[in-house]
Write a protein that holds these residues in place. Structure first.
Motif, PDB file in Angstrom:
ATOM      1  N   ALA A  31      53.323  47.801  35.154  1.00 51.44           N
ATOM      2  CA  ALA A  31      53.966  47.523  36.438  1.00 51.44           C
ATOM      3  C   ALA A  31      53.710  46.083  36.869  1.00 51.44           C
ATOM      4  O   ALA A  31      52.680  45.482  36.546  1.00 51.44           O
ATOM      5  CB  ALA A  31      53.431  48.492  37.497  1.00 51.44           C
ATOM      6  N   ALA A  32      54.648  45.545  37.617  1.00 54.73           N
ATOM      7  CA  ALA A  32      54.496  44.183  38.129  1.00 54.73           C
ATOM      8  C   ALA A  32      53.393  44.152  39.172  1.00 54.73           C
ATOM      9  O   ALA A  32      53.156  45.137  39.884  1.00 54.73           O
ATOM     10  CB  ALA A  32      55.816  43.719  38.742  1.00 54.73           C
ATOM     11  N   PRO A  33      52.659  43.025  39.303  1.00 54.00           N
ATOM     12  CA  PRO A  33      51.603  42.943  40.308  1.00 54.00           C
ATOM     13  C   PRO A  33      52.176  43.070  41.713  1.00 54.00           C
ATOM     14  O   PRO A  33      53.312  42.665  41.972  1.00 54.00           O
ATOM     15  CB  PRO A  33      50.996  41.558  40.073  1.00 54.00           C
ATOM     16  CG  PRO A  33      52.014  40.794  39.293  1.00 54.00           C
ATOM     17  CD  PRO A  33      52.803  41.808  38.527  1.00 54.00           C
ATOM     18  N   LEU A  34      51.389  43.633  42.602  1.00 59.13           N
ATOM     19  CA  LEU A  34      51.856  43.879  43.967  1.00 59.13           C
ATOM     20  C   LEU A  34      51.678  42.679  44.891  1.00 59.13           C
ATOM     21  O   LEU A  34      52.152  42.687  46.010  1.00 59.13           O
ATOM     22  CB  LEU A  34      51.124  45.103  44.547  1.00 59.13           C
ATOM     23  CG  LEU A  34      51.380  46.410  43.818  1.00 59.13           C
ATOM     24  CD1 LEU A  34      50.538  47.517  44.420  1.00 59.13           C
ATOM     25  CD2 LEU A  34      52.840  46.773  43.860  1.00 59.13           C
ATOM     26  N   HIS A  35      50.964  41.669  44.442  1.00 61.05           N
ATOM     27  CA  HIS A  35      50.760  40.440  45.211  1.00 61.05           C
ATOM     28  C   HIS A  35      50.064  40.686  46.542  1.00 61.05           C
ATOM     29  O   HIS A  35      50.421  40.107  47.560  1.00 61.05           O
ATOM     30  CB  HIS A  35      52.086  39.702  45.423  1.00 61.05           C
ATOM     31  CG  HIS A  35      52.798  39.397  44.139  1.00 61.05           C
ATOM     32  ND1 HIS A  35      52.307  38.485  43.239  1.00 61.05           N
ATOM     33  CD2 HIS A  35      53.929  39.905  43.593  1.00 61.05           C
ATOM     34  CE1 HIS A  35      53.128  38.425  42.191  1.00 61.05           C
ATOM     35  NE2 HIS A  35      54.102  39.286  42.374  1.00 61.05           N
ATOM     36  N   PHE A  36      49.079  41.570  46.548  1.00 56.69           N
ATOM     37  CA  PHE A  36      48.258  41.736  47.729  1.00 56.69           C
ATOM     38  C   PHE A  36      47.280  40.573  47.817  1.00 56.69           C
ATOM     39  O   PHE A  36      46.927  39.963  46.807  1.00 56.69           O
ATOM     40  CB  PHE A  36      47.466  43.047  47.677  1.00 56.69           C
ATOM     41  CG  PHE A  36      48.303  44.255  47.989  1.00 56.69           C
ATOM     42  CD1 PHE A  36      48.516  44.636  49.312  1.00 56.69           C
ATOM     43  CD2 PHE A  36      48.860  45.015  46.984  1.00 56.69           C
ATOM     44  CE1 PHE A  36      49.281  45.749  49.602  1.00 56.69           C
ATOM     45  CE2 PHE A  36      49.628  46.128  47.264  1.00 56.69           C
ATOM     46  CZ  PHE A  36      49.837  46.497  48.587  1.00 56.69           C
ATOM     47  N   LYS A  37      46.828  40.274  49.003  1.00 59.77           N
ATOM     48  CA  LYS A  37      45.802  39.251  49.187  1.00 59.77           C
ATOM     49  C   LYS A  37      44.884  39.697  50.313  1.00 59.77           C
ATOM     50  O   LYS A  37      45.285  40.507  51.165  1.00 59.77           O
ATOM     51  CB  LYS A  37      46.427  37.900  49.506  1.00 59.77           C
ATOM     52  CG  LYS A  37      47.091  37.817  50.857  1.00 59.77           C
ATOM     53  CD  LYS A  37      47.542  36.394  51.135  1.00 59.77           C
ATOM     54  CE  LYS A  37      47.958  36.246  52.596  1.00 59.77           C
ATOM     55  NZ  LYS A  37      48.286  34.854  52.921  1.00 59.77           N
ATOM     56  N   PRO A  38      43.645  39.209  50.344  1.00 62.96           N
ATOM     57  CA  PRO A  38      42.745  39.575  51.439  1.00 62.96           C
ATOM     58  C   PRO A  38      43.270  39.071  52.772  1.00 62.96           C
ATOM     59  O   PRO A  38      43.844  37.986  52.850  1.00 62.96           O
ATOM     60  CB  PRO A  38      41.429  38.872  51.078  1.00 62.96           C
ATOM     61  CG  PRO A  38      41.550  38.518  49.639  1.00 62.96           C
ATOM     62  CD  PRO A  38      43.007  38.337  49.369  1.00 62.96           C
ATOM     63  N   ALA A  39      43.104  39.869  53.813  1.00 67.91           N
ATOM     64  CA  ALA A  39      43.468  39.424  55.155  1.00 67.91           C
ATOM     65  C   ALA A  39      42.610  38.224  55.531  1.00 67.91           C
ATOM     66  O   ALA A  39      41.435  38.153  55.169  1.00 67.91           O
ATOM     67  CB  ALA A  39      43.264  40.555  56.151  1.00 67.91           C
ATOM     68  N   ASP A  40      43.188  37.278  56.241  1.00 74.64           N
ATOM     69  CA  ASP A  40      42.467  36.073  56.640  1.00 74.64           C
ATOM     70  C   ASP A  40      41.760  36.328  57.966  1.00 74.64           C
ATOM     71  O   ASP A  40      42.388  36.367  59.021  1.00 74.64           O
ATOM     72  CB  ASP A  40      43.445  34.897  56.773  1.00 74.64           C
ATOM     73  CG  ASP A  40      42.731  33.588  57.075  1.00 74.64           C
ATOM     74  OD1 ASP A  40      41.485  33.580  57.162  1.00 74.64           O
ATOM     75  OD2 ASP A  40      43.434  32.575  57.227  1.00 74.64           O
TER      76      ASP A  40
ATOM     77  N   ARG B 273      49.929  42.874  52.033  1.00 77.13           N
ATOM     78  CA  ARG B 273      51.040  42.330  51.258  1.00 77.13           C
ATOM     79  C   ARG B 273      51.895  41.554  52.249  1.00 77.13           C
ATOM     80  O   ARG B 273      52.556  42.143  53.098  1.00 77.13           O
ATOM     81  CB  ARG B 273      51.835  43.450  50.605  1.00 77.13           C
ATOM     82  CG  ARG B 273      52.897  42.936  49.674  1.00 77.13           C
ATOM     83  CD  ARG B 273      53.562  44.081  48.948  1.00 77.13           C
ATOM     84  NE  ARG B 273      54.537  43.576  47.992  1.00 77.13           N
ATOM     85  CZ  ARG B 273      55.319  44.343  47.280  1.00 77.13           C
ATOM     86  NH1 ARG B 273      55.237  45.657  47.407  1.00 77.13           N
ATOM     87  NH2 ARG B 273      56.170  43.820  46.453  1.00 77.13           N
ATOM     88  N   PRO B 274      51.850  40.234  52.170  1.00 75.10           N
ATOM     89  CA  PRO B 274      52.517  39.445  53.201  1.00 75.10           C
ATOM     90  C   PRO B 274      54.030  39.653  53.206  1.00 75.10           C
ATOM     91  O   PRO B 274      54.647  39.843  52.155  1.00 75.10           O
ATOM     92  CB  PRO B 274      52.187  37.991  52.823  1.00 75.10           C
ATOM     93  CG  PRO B 274      51.266  38.045  51.671  1.00 75.10           C
ATOM     94  CD  PRO B 274      51.233  39.439  51.143  1.00 75.10           C
ATOM     95  N   GLY B 275      54.593  39.616  54.411  1.00 77.09           N
ATOM     96  CA  GLY B 275      56.047  39.626  54.536  1.00 77.09           C
ATOM     97  C   GLY B 275      56.588  38.224  54.310  1.00 77.09           C
ATOM     98  O   GLY B 275      55.837  37.253  54.264  1.00 77.09           O
TER      99      GLY B 275
END
Length: 195
Positions: free
Chosen positions: A2-11, A187-189
């Motif tokens: 599956a393609a990566p979901l591109h989540f990132k830690p909240a700032d 997951r940023p909009g």
């Protein structure tokens, strides 16, 4: 795959070391110092030094099969209060030791720093929680039967947020240097505020 979901830690606007609440640091710092894995051969007793006599350790079992393309593959992570007794009747560890090719045993000594609760009555629950987080961090290569399908959690008597630093042996880079648990992932909009 599956393609990566591109989540990132909240700032949160701070480094993890600076985040705090009224009671002090929000993420409790803990260091796990891993020993160099010692070879464990078929039919031998587990290679455990006398320095590991106090209760409360993590351990990692590694494999270096002669045909493997990668080194120091961590195949099992566990916890024990008595290392010597644990490896006298540990069927999964014995299974690895009896396989062809080198099997290694690394001991993780946990330093909770100034976090007193974990050093006393809550020690077992805290170390078990750390074991669970490591299992989730390393799971693709592990043969652990439990704790892979449930979220890591701690009993209420110990901290719910940890900043884990792994020091000592590096397992050919397979052991994460740091783990921040739990950290909110987003997951940023798509940002359409710019014209």
């Amino acid at each position: 795959m599956a393609a990566p979901l591109h989540f990132k830690p909240a700032d949160y606007g701070y480094d993890v070391e600076e985040l705090s609440n009224d009671g002090g640091r929000l993420f409790k710092a803990v260091t796990i110092d891993w020993s160099r894995p010692r070879d464990w051969n078929e039919g031998e007793r587990a290679p455990i030094d006398e320095e590991y006599l106090e209760p409360g350790y993590l351990y990692a079992i590694t494999r270096n099969h002669h045909r493997a393309k990668t080194r120091d593959t961590i195949v099992y992570v566990g916890i024990t209060n008595n290392l010597d007794a644990r490896f006298q009747n540990h069927p999964k560890a014995r299974q690895f030791a009896d396989m062809r090719g080198p099997t290694g045993l690394s001991i993780g000594t946990v330093d909770f720093g100034s976090y007193r609760t974990a050093k006393t009555s809550g020690n077992r629950a805290a170390i078990e929680g750390l074991e669970h987080i490591l299992i989730w961090s390393l799971w693709p290569t592990l043969f652990n039967d439990s704790k892979q399908m449930t979220l890591p959690k701690f009993k209420s008597s110990v901290a719910q947020a940890w900043h884990i630093t792994n020091s000592g042996y590096r397992f050919s880079g397979r052991m994460p240097r740091e783990i921040v648990y739990p950290w909110m992932l987003i997951r940023p909009g798509r940002d359409r505020s710019q014209k």
